[in-house]
Design an enzyme around this catalytic site. Structure first.
Site, PDB file in Angstrom:
ATOM      1  N   SER A 375       0.807  -1.216   0.000  1.00 52.14           N
ATOM      2  CA  SER A 375       0.000   0.000   0.000  1.00 52.14           C
ATOM      3  C   SER A 375       0.845   1.273   0.000  1.00 52.14           C
ATOM      4  O   SER A 375       0.382   2.331  -0.415  1.00 52.14           O
ATOM      5  CB  SER A 375      -0.921   0.009   1.226  1.00 52.14           C
ATOM      6  OG  SER A 375      -0.150  -0.049   2.412  1.00 52.14           O
ATOM      7  N   THR A 397      -3.035  -8.214   3.196  1.00 51.99           N
ATOM      8  CA  THR A 397      -2.684  -8.133   1.780  1.00 51.99           C
ATOM      9  C   THR A 397      -2.091  -6.789   1.389  1.00 51.99           C
ATOM     10  O   THR A 397      -1.278  -6.725   0.458  1.00 51.99           O
ATOM     11  CB  THR A 397      -3.919  -8.417   0.909  1.00 51.99           C
ATOM     12  OG1 THR A 397      -4.999  -7.568   1.327  1.00 51.99           O
ATOM     13  CG2 THR A 397      -4.356  -9.865   1.046  1.00 51.99           C
ATOM     14  N   CYS A 398      -2.470  -5.713   2.086  1.00 47.38           N
ATOM     15  CA  CYS A 398      -1.929  -4.408   1.677  1.00 47.38           C
ATOM     16  C   CYS A 398      -0.457  -4.275   2.065  1.00 47.38           C
ATOM     17  O   CYS A 398       0.256  -3.425   1.531  1.00 47.38           O
ATOM     18  CB  CYS A 398      -2.744  -3.270   2.265  1.00 47.38           C
ATOM     19  SG  CYS A 398      -2.697  -3.162   4.049  1.00 47.38           S
ATOM     20  N   PHE A 399       0.013  -5.090   2.995  1.00 46.09           N
ATOM     21  CA  PHE A 399       1.414  -5.048   3.416  1.00 46.09           C
ATOM     22  C   PHE A 399       2.194  -6.286   2.968  1.00 46.09           C
ATOM     23  O   PHE A 399       3.360  -6.457   3.331  1.00 46.09           O
ATOM     24  CB  PHE A 399       1.503  -4.921   4.937  1.00 46.09           C
ATOM     25  CG  PHE A 399       0.803  -3.719   5.496  1.00 46.09           C
ATOM     26  CD1 PHE A 399       1.171  -2.443   5.107  1.00 46.09           C
ATOM     27  CD2 PHE A 399      -0.242  -3.859   6.389  1.00 46.09           C
ATOM     28  CE1 PHE A 399       0.518  -1.323   5.617  1.00 46.09           C
ATOM     29  CE2 PHE A 399      -0.907  -2.755   6.912  1.00 46.09           C
ATOM     30  CZ  PHE A 399      -0.520  -1.482   6.512  1.00 46.09           C
TER      31      PHE A 399
END
Length: 431
Positions: A375, A397-399
């Site tokens: 992200s 999931t963003c990291f």
């Protein structure tokens, strides 16, 4: 004690006539009986994939039969230099979509060669690379990376004939699936969910647009009365900001603790579906001319990605080299040794599921795991020590991060990891 040796011997003794050695710190195994070497630990059998995507795929392929009384083949001639325009004219000119189910005979202008499948495969690859290229304005990259695609809500500003191109893109995608070919494109999870007619959730937002996700998450967890929110959103187009009402008279309805769930649902619907409805409808119109959408429902959205985009090879060594560790873990930690042993032992399909579980997509950037995006820009795959051994791993999931408890045995880690990647629906393991 050498933690690498400990990690290996924790699995028990090697089979007879096998020996463990190291090359540049990496363990490998010698089979003296058959005089061969390998990286894989012989004590680890290849783990079968219980969701059995292959069985689903075989069933699906049996359904993809061309009708009788079709021509033996359909000729598609294109120039490489203008493959998008030539293919658009050729495919849209076909008035009976069933004709696209017969054998595809691809000819590249001024090139000799008989198409026994290879040229068709190359045509799908090159054409999809062009159709889904953000340069043409039909699609754009998600807010979080530069390799997963979503429909551009402003596609009409880039191409006045954009809806015809979306139907064409749907036809091409349907042809690829029908003929068992692959597309050179990977889409955000909500795109596949819309193909399946499944609802899109707040969790789907995180991997696509973290800033938006964090805002909605804050509203979900706090009283929004002081935020002065209305049932409307602002959308900027070419420097001009327009107010979009999420429901009739939404610009006059305040968001409160009582109605915030409705507000969040409507924002998600607008973000992923409402503002691209005409484009998605045309894409699906073209797709269903080749493949009935109800036939896709044998798969989940992650399997649809595999069906359309394939199971690319994952270089596990590159994956491991470009992994970061947090909160006490390191590459030589016993649990991490077990983790990578599991990854090496998994079938390709399950490795892709694991990658999807942690990063949101099975796509690896062109130059490998070192270019994985999160992200906040470049973000390597990360394993963090977390939780209790009774818990399943969870993913952010963003990291590109997996939270991995400190399990007591290889088998326990294996079983819980497999359970986590197979149970991402309705399970708090992904956020």
């Amino acid at each position: 004690n050498d933690p690498r040796v400990t990690g290996q011997t924790a699995l028990g003794p090697l089979p007879q006539n096998w020996e463990l050695r190291y090359h540049n710190g990496r363990p490998f195994f010698i089979d003296h009986k058959n005089r061969k070497t390998q990286w894989e630990d012989p004590r680890l059998t290849v783990m079968p994939y219980s969701r059995d995507y292959k069985a689903k795929y075989d069933t699906f392929r049996q359904w993809m039969k061309a009708p009788d009384n079709l021509p033996n083949k359909i000729d598609i001639r294109v120039k490489r230099s203008q493959i998008l325009e030539d293919s658009f004219r050729a495919i849209t000119a076909v008035k009976k979509p069933d004709f696209l189910k017969t054998r595809l005979w691809i000819e590249f202008d001024q090139e000799s060669g008989l198409d026994y499948g290879g040229l068709a495969r190359e045509w799908f690859y090159l054409l999809s690379h062009e159709i889904f290229n953000p340069y043409y304005g039909l699609f754009e990259y998600s807010a979080n990376d530069n390799y997963t695609l979503q429909i551009n809500p402003n596609s009409g500003l880039c191409n006045e004939n954009h809806l015809a191109y979306f139907k064409f893109a749907g036809r091409v995608a349907g042809m690829a699936v029908f003929h068992g070919k692959l597309l050179d494109a990977f889409f955000i999870a909500p795109f596949y969910k819309m193909m399946l007619g499944k609802p899109i959730t707040l969790e789907d937002m995180e991997a696509v647009d973290t800033e938006y996700y964090n805002s909605l998450k804050y509203i979900m967890e706090n009283d929004p009365d002081d935020l002065d929110l209305l049932f409307s959103v602002d959308e900027e187009t070419l420097g001009k900001v327009n107010q979009i009402e999420l429901k009739p008279n939404g610009s006059e309805i305040a968001v409160t603790e009582e109605n915030k769930k409705e507000y969040i649902d409507l924002v998600i619907k607008w973000r992923f579906a409402s503002r691209i409805k005409s484009q998605m409808d045309k894409f699906l119109e073209g797709f269903r001319e080749l493949v009935p959408l109800e036939r896709l429902r044998i798969f989940d959205e992650r399997e649809i990605e595999l069906l359309m985009c394939g199971m690319g090879e994952i270089d596990v060594h590159d994956w491991r080299r470009n992994t970061n560790y947090k909160n006490g873990y390191n590459d030589q930690h016993l649990v991490i040794q077990w983790f990578w042993q599991v990854v090496y032992a998994l079938e390709k399909e399950s490795r892709l599921r694991l990658l999807q579980f942690v990063t949101g997509t099975s796509r690896v950037p062109m130059n490998g795991f070192s270019e994985l995006y999160g992200s906040n820009g470049p973000q390597r795959f990360t394993i963090e020590r977390w939780g209790k051994s009774e818990q399943l791993p969870r993913a952010h999931t963003c990291f590109n991060r997996i939270d991995l408890p400190e399990y007591k045995s290889y088998q326990d880690l294996h079983d819980k990891l497999i359970m986590a990647i197979e149970c991402t629906q309705g399970y708090e393991g992904v956020d």
